[in-house]
Design a protein around this motif. Sequence first.
Motif, PDB file in Angstrom:
ATOM      1  N   GLN A   1       0.826  -1.209   0.000  1.00  0.00           N
ATOM      2  CA  GLN A   1       0.000   0.000   0.000  1.00  0.00           C
ATOM      3  C   GLN A   1       0.857   1.254   0.000  1.00  0.00           C
ATOM      4  O   GLN A   1       0.616   2.198  -0.763  1.00  0.00           O
ATOM      5  N   ILE A   2       1.843   1.272   0.857  1.00  0.00           N
ATOM      6  CA  ILE A   2       2.719   2.442   0.948  1.00  0.00           C
ATOM      7  C   ILE A   2       3.489   2.630  -0.355  1.00  0.00           C
ATOM      8  O   ILE A   2       3.619   3.753  -0.870  1.00  0.00           O
ATOM      9  N   ALA A   3       3.995   1.540  -0.913  1.00  0.00           N
ATOM     10  CA  ALA A   3       4.746   1.617  -2.165  1.00  0.00           C
ATOM     11  C   ALA A   3       3.860   2.103  -3.307  1.00  0.00           C
ATOM     12  O   ALA A   3       4.276   2.940  -4.137  1.00  0.00           O
ATOM     13  N   SER A   4       2.630   1.605  -3.367  1.00  0.00           N
ATOM     14  CA  SER A   4       1.712   2.011  -4.433  1.00  0.00           C
ATOM     15  C   SER A   4       1.396   3.504  -4.341  1.00  0.00           C
ATOM     16  O   SER A   4       1.381   4.214  -5.355  1.00  0.00           O
ATOM     17  N   LEU A   5       1.126   3.975  -3.127  1.00  0.00           N
ATOM     18  CA  LEU A   5       0.827   5.392  -2.956  1.00  0.00           C
ATOM     19  C   LEU A   5       2.025   6.250  -3.346  1.00  0.00           C
ATOM     20  O   LEU A   5       1.878   7.300  -3.988  1.00  0.00           O
ATOM     21  N   SER A   6       3.226   5.809  -2.981  1.00  0.00           N
ATOM     22  CA  SER A   6       4.429   6.555  -3.328  1.00  0.00           C
ATOM     23  C   SER A   6       4.621   6.626  -4.835  1.00  0.00           C
ATOM     24  O   SER A   6       4.952   7.690  -5.390  1.00  0.00           O
ATOM     25  N   VAL A   7       4.399   5.504  -5.516  1.00  0.00           N
ATOM     26  CA  VAL A   7       4.559   5.469  -6.978  1.00  0.00           C
ATOM     27  C   VAL A   7       3.525   6.377  -7.650  1.00  0.00           C
ATOM     28  O   VAL A   7       3.846   7.135  -8.572  1.00  0.00           O
ATOM     29  N   VAL A   8       2.277   6.305  -7.178  1.00  0.00           N
ATOM     30  CA  VAL A   8       1.232   7.155  -7.757  1.00  0.00           C
ATOM     31  C   VAL A   8       1.561   8.632  -7.544  1.00  0.00           C
ATOM     32  O   VAL A   8       1.352   9.472  -8.426  1.00  0.00           O
ATOM     33  N   SER A   9       2.093   8.960  -6.377  1.00  0.00           N
ATOM     34  CA  SER A   9       2.462  10.357  -6.118  1.00  0.00           C
ATOM     35  C   SER A   9       3.572  10.809  -7.059  1.00  0.00           C
ATOM     36  O   SER A   9       3.584  11.947  -7.526  1.00  0.00           O
ATOM     37  N   LEU A  10       4.508   9.914  -7.348  1.00  0.00           N
ATOM     38  CA  LEU A  10       5.584  10.243  -8.298  1.00  0.00           C
ATOM     39  C   LEU A  10       5.046  10.427  -9.710  1.00  0.00           C
ATOM     40  O   LEU A  10       5.488  11.325 -10.445  1.00  0.00           O
TER      41      LEU A  10
END
Length: 655
Positions: free
Chosen positions: A295-304
Amino acid sequence: MLIQPIDYFLAFWFAIAAASTLYVGFDQYRNNPEPVVMKWGFILVTLYMGPLGLLLYVLADKEPRPGEHEAFTRPLWKQGVGSTIHCVAGDATGIILAAVITATLGLPMWLDLIVEYLAGFAFGLFIFQSLFMKSMMGGTYWENVRKSFLPEFVSMNFMMAGMAPVMSFLMMGRDMRAMEPTELLFWGVMSIGVIAGFTLAYPANVWLVARKLKHGLMTQRPQAVKPDQETRHAHDGASDMAEEGHAGHTGKAAPAKAQARASHAAHPAQQGGHSSHAAHGSGGHRMETDATTPQIASLSVVSLIALAIGMMAPANWLNLTLSAREVGGAIMPPGMIMDRDTPAAAMRDMAAVDPRLVSFKADPAAQGGAVLEPRIENGVKVFDLEASVIRWSILPGVEVEAFAYNKQVPGPTLRVTQGDRVRINVTNRLPESTTVHWHGLDVPNAMDGPAYVTQKPIEPGETFSYEYTVEQSGTYFYHTHDHVDRQQALGLYGALIIDPKNPADAITADLEYTVQLQEWLKREGLTFPSMPMDGGFPNFFTINGKSYPATETINMKVGQLLKIRFVGSNTTAIHPMHIHGGPFQVVAVDGATLPQTARYTADTVNVGPGQRFDVLWRALRPGKWLLHCHIPHHTTNNNVEEKGGGGLTMVIDVN
């Protein structure tokens, strides 16, 4: 100086923003039980977002009644507001400071965006969170940096993804005063950008708070407690964690010594029956997230991805290689097509005249083209020309900001005799360099006038002297030859009449009149140089600086002969000039007198830019006879006829 309607709106907006900020600051320090860092968070955000910041404060954070702050701020959406407020307060401050510096340094827009992102992230992480919150979070400064990095990274990415395109499109739109920190519009764009950034970052902050990766709003009340007394903290309703929280921070809560200064929630019931305790040996409070690594990784990627789109997408429509130093302050004409290939020079040339540069307002009745009498110095006829920015009336109620010689449009008529030695001293009072070219004259190359070709341009405040012997006779004119499409279109031209040395060679008439043609572009209260390109087409047309019905009337008697000198001092179109009441005889072209056998009769002559025609017209019958361009649009004023015409129209009144 307020020169556009948006300026008046922004002045009102910032007055409301100042009042809102004063109220929030006063109420925070007088009434609201919150830590100092959150007080300043709301103060800064209200300063940037105006009444919207005030609205967020009142709806989400302002204690409605004494003792109710803990319960009032418990809902998750309010905790998300608090988390976003803290993010925006720190990050936006860094972004705005960087924007001012990069604009001052003249960095290109693409580099400006990168610097702003780095400055916003650094200010938010290292200063507003890790430094300002250290005393409340416990642990070392670098521990707080480490714990704050991930939520700050995600939040900042979304915020910049919202701000970057807003700043790019609004700063590099038609009104590029938005690139100048000295303009209200710059701060207006920053305000809109912060609002957009807040909006995009808010959903992510709600999720971060719900998953206990960030803290939201908090309550801090001074209270005397025993050393071993437990301190209770209010967090959000979704997590039911009684943590002391703050926007944009994660990790440890207040150290033990801070617990003697703060109490959050007087009753466990207000926190869903939960309370928090000091972590032994840590000097603070910990918050355990239930978010998974994917979840954290997905949110970080989407933010990028959002950040990349926000930063790079504008480059498809805008020339992000330009800087405020190159085009800042320029206002483009409506309808101009600007794209990623539009160079700075094109934008500057098409830009409106800044009304704040006007140094003289001509009387509405003033006429241009007045004959300038020379002074004689050692046998040389000396003329003084001064180029400056003036306000000139072309019609009652219609004024243009013009570049003018000797405060008149057209510039003064220079009348000399073939064989004269002349000296023309040209002083530049414009905000840009200029030169003068003597159109059609045979002069020494160094006196010809093209900028960078035969001479160094005359810089603002400088004077250059043109000196030569006049060897020709006829109808000529002078005009600028530095950024000609801009400066000549704005009024830098004037007639140059040379009488033949032998009076017998002159073509005489009972009356003589010079017709100097010009096109103007006046839109949205600003004057732009008219050009034959998108956004540059003229909507006003003048004869000797006036549009009909403000043009002069030529008064004649039946039988008199009129000599008209048509001068193509315009820059955009070919004008078929026609006279009612009978044909005329063309007797000279481009300054050269035609031999008797080459003269011809016509009722219309096509006057192109730079061309001159001398014609003779005899008044055959009494009446009001029109002289006008035969392109109907050119005989209107902003596409409207007034009293039977407009623009390139004048009356010959024969009695």
